[in-house]
Write a protein that holds these residues in place. Structure first.
Motif, mmCIF file in Angstrom:
data_model
loop_
_atom_site.group_PDB
_atom_site.id
_atom_site.type_symbol
_atom_site.label_atom_id
_atom_site.label_comp_id
_atom_site.label_asym_id
_atom_site.label_seq_id
_atom_site.Cartn_x
_atom_site.Cartn_y
_atom_site.Cartn_z
ATOM 1 N N GLN A 153 36.668 33.812 45.211
ATOM 2 C CA GLN A 153 35.834 32.655 45.552
ATOM 3 C C GLN A 153 36.358 31.371 44.905
ATOM 4 O OE1 GLN A 153 33.614 32.803 47.931
ATOM 5 N NE2 GLN A 153 34.095 34.979 48.082
ATOM 6 N N GLU A 154 36.839 31.462 43.674
ATOM 7 C CA GLU A 154 37.383 30.291 42.988
ATOM 8 C C GLU A 154 38.619 29.761 43.708
ATOM 9 O OE1 GLU A 154 39.586 29.253 38.794
ATOM 10 O OE2 GLU A 154 38.184 30.933 38.853
ATOM 11 N N ILE A 155 39.490 30.662 44.118
ATOM 12 C CA ILE A 155 40.708 30.257 44.824
ATOM 13 C C ILE A 155 40.350 29.635 46.170
ATOM 14 C CG2 ILE A 155 42.820 31.095 45.920
ATOM 15 C CD1 ILE A 155 43.001 33.163 43.662
ATOM 16 N N ILE A 156 39.421 30.243 46.888
ATOM 17 C CA ILE A 156 39.044 29.729 48.202
ATOM 18 C C ILE A 156 38.451 28.318 48.083
ATOM 19 C CG2 ILE A 156 37.385 30.041 50.087
ATOM 20 C CD1 ILE A 156 37.906 33.067 49.840
ATOM 21 N N LYS A 157 37.670 28.074 47.056
ATOM 22 C CA LYS A 157 37.017 26.769 46.897
ATOM 23 C C LYS A 157 37.973 25.673 46.448
ATOM 24 C CE LYS A 157 32.403 28.492 45.968
ATOM 25 N NZ LYS A 157 31.354 28.691 44.973
ATOM 26 N N LYS A 158 38.936 26.003 45.589
ATOM 27 C CA LYS A 158 39.731 24.966 44.933
ATOM 28 C C LYS A 158 41.175 24.855 45.407
ATOM 29 C CE LYS A 158 37.001 25.223 40.740
ATOM 30 N NZ LYS A 158 37.000 25.496 39.300
ATOM 31 N N ALA A 159 41.732 25.892 46.002
ATOM 32 C CA ALA A 159 43.166 25.906 46.285
ATOM 33 C C ALA A 159 43.479 25.355 47.681
ATOM 34 C CB ALA A 159 43.702 27.326 46.162
ATOM 35 N N PRO A 160 44.655 24.744 47.839
ATOM 36 C CA PRO A 160 45.080 24.338 49.176
ATOM 37 C C PRO A 160 45.400 25.563 50.018
ATOM 38 C CG PRO A 160 46.780 23.860 47.558
ATOM 39 C CD PRO A 160 45.593 24.358 46.806
ATOM 40 N N ARG A 185 47.644 42.274 41.276
ATOM 41 C CA ARG A 185 46.691 42.028 42.354
ATOM 42 C C ARG A 185 45.497 41.236 41.850
ATOM 43 N NH1 ARG A 185 46.279 48.014 45.032
ATOM 44 N NH2 ARG A 185 48.490 48.270 45.404
ATOM 45 N N ILE A 186 44.966 40.409 42.718
ATOM 46 C CA ILE A 186 43.701 39.739 42.451
ATOM 47 C C ILE A 186 42.636 40.644 43.048
ATOM 48 C CG2 ILE A 186 42.294 37.701 42.890
ATOM 49 C CD1 ILE A 186 44.946 36.164 43.258
ATOM 50 N N THR A 187 41.693 41.090 42.220
ATOM 51 C CA THR A 187 40.717 42.062 42.707
ATOM 52 C C THR A 187 39.273 41.600 42.583
ATOM 53 O OG1 THR A 187 40.728 43.134 40.550
ATOM 54 C CG2 THR A 187 42.196 44.047 42.228
ATOM 55 N N ARG A 188 38.985 40.706 41.647
ATOM 56 C CA ARG A 188 37.598 40.318 41.389
ATOM 57 C C ARG A 188 37.113 39.284 42.397
ATOM 58 N NH1 ARG A 188 36.837 38.134 36.080
ATOM 59 N NH2 ARG A 188 34.653 38.593 36.452
ATOM 60 N N ASN A 189 35.902 39.462 42.870
ATOM 61 C CA ASN A 189 35.303 38.563 43.851
ATOM 62 C C ASN A 189 35.226 37.134 43.317
ATOM 63 O OD1 ASN A 189 33.996 37.794 46.252
ATOM 64 N ND2 ASN A 189 32.010 38.010 45.253
ATOM 65 N N GLU A 190 34.941 36.973 42.030
ATOM 66 C CA GLU A 190 34.838 35.641 41.443
ATOM 67 C C GLU A 190 36.157 34.888 41.562
ATOM 68 O OE1 GLU A 190 33.978 38.447 39.576
ATOM 69 O OE2 GLU A 190 31.833 38.289 39.963
ATOM 70 N N GLU A 191 37.262 35.596 41.342
ATOM 71 C CA GLU A 191 38.577 34.961 41.465
ATOM 72 C C GLU A 191 38.867 34.583 42.912
ATOM 73 O OE1 GLU A 191 41.641 36.536 38.340
ATOM 74 O OE2 GLU A 191 40.580 38.228 39.255
ATOM 75 N N GLU A 244 52.608 36.775 35.051
ATOM 76 C CA GLU A 244 53.157 37.116 36.361
ATOM 77 C C GLU A 244 52.234 36.564 37.439
ATOM 78 O OE1 GLU A 244 53.218 41.377 36.169
ATOM 79 O OE2 GLU A 244 55.275 41.377 35.458
ATOM 80 N N ASN A 245 52.819 36.222 38.582
ATOM 81 C CA ASN A 245 51.945 35.778 39.666
ATOM 82 C C ASN A 245 51.225 36.976 40.261
ATOM 83 O OD1 ASN A 245 54.227 36.847 41.059
ATOM 84 N ND2 ASN A 245 53.707 35.619 42.823
ATOM 85 N N ARG A 246 50.068 36.714 40.874
ATOM 86 C CA ARG A 246 49.263 37.792 41.441
ATOM 87 C C ARG A 246 48.973 37.488 42.901
ATOM 88 N NH1 ARG A 246 44.157 38.018 38.332
ATOM 89 N NH2 ARG A 246 44.324 35.773 38.571
ATOM 90 N N ILE A 247 48.669 38.539 43.645
ATOM 91 C CA ILE A 247 48.405 38.403 45.072
ATOM 92 C C ILE A 247 47.130 39.160 45.411
ATOM 93 C CG2 ILE A 247 49.259 38.969 47.370
ATOM 94 C CD1 ILE A 247 52.045 38.446 46.316
ATOM 95 N N GLY A 248 46.278 38.524 46.197
ATOM 96 C CA GLY A 248 45.061 39.150 46.695
ATOM 97 C C GLY A 248 45.124 39.234 48.208
ATOM 98 N N ILE A 249 44.637 40.319 48.763
ATOM 99 C CA ILE A 249 44.643 40.522 50.214
ATOM 100 C C ILE A 249 43.217 40.820 50.645
ATOM 101 C CG2 ILE A 249 45.518 41.911 52.124
ATOM 102 C CD1 ILE A 249 47.949 42.543 50.306
ATOM 103 N N SER A 250 42.782 40.112 51.681
ATOM 104 C CA SER A 250 41.444 40.303 52.204
ATOM 105 C C SER A 250 41.521 40.506 53.712
ATOM 106 C CB SER A 250 40.581 39.084 51.885
ATOM 107 O OG SER A 250 39.323 39.208 52.486
ATOM 108 N N VAL A 251 40.811 41.529 54.197
ATOM 109 C CA VAL A 251 40.760 41.816 55.626
ATOM 110 C C VAL A 251 39.300 41.875 56.034
ATOM 111 C CG1 VAL A 251 41.431 43.423 57.451
ATOM 112 C CG2 VAL A 251 42.891 43.156 55.455
#
Length: 112
Positions: A14-21, A6-12, A39-46
């Motif tokens: 924010q980085e994904i939101i800014k740079k990723a398609p 899982r992706i859990t850190r806020n910094e990660e 391994e690939n990781r997944i973050g979920i935000s609600v």
């Protein structure tokens, strides 16, 4: 889904939101980038707009189940799934089909 995946850190986040398609629908917004770890990781935000904490936790549990069933853990990318306000927890199958189509699109973009 194990906590190590899982992706859990806020910094990660924010980085994904800014740079990723991203890919969007009325229920989900998915950001993806090449995996950084073994391994690939997944973050979920609600969003809090989705309801009280009990409802948001229900949505997160459902999305984790969908991720396991759809096979998103086999990708070569890290995914950030943002659940939008249009998500309806009582319509699990329809939500799963939408997520499945988004994951297939990510797989296609991953290959090209």
């Amino acid at each position: 889904m194990k906590k190590a995946r899982r992706i859990t850190r806020n910094e990660e986040f924010q980085e994904i939101i800014k740079k990723a398609p991203k890919l969007t629908t009325t229920t989900f917004m998915i950001f993806y980038r090449p995996k950084l770890k073994a391994e690939n990781r997944i973050g979920i935000s609600v969003s809090k707009k989705s309801g009280i904490a009990v409802r948001r936790n229900l949505i997160k549990r459902q999305v984790r189940m969908m991720v396991d069933e759809v096979g998103a853990l086999g990708l070569e990318t890290d995914l950030l799934i943002i659940v939008r306000k249009g998500y309806d927890p009582s319509n699990y199958d329809a939500n799963k089909k939408v997520l499945e189509s988004l994951v297939k699109t990510v797989k296609i973009k991953e290959v090209s």
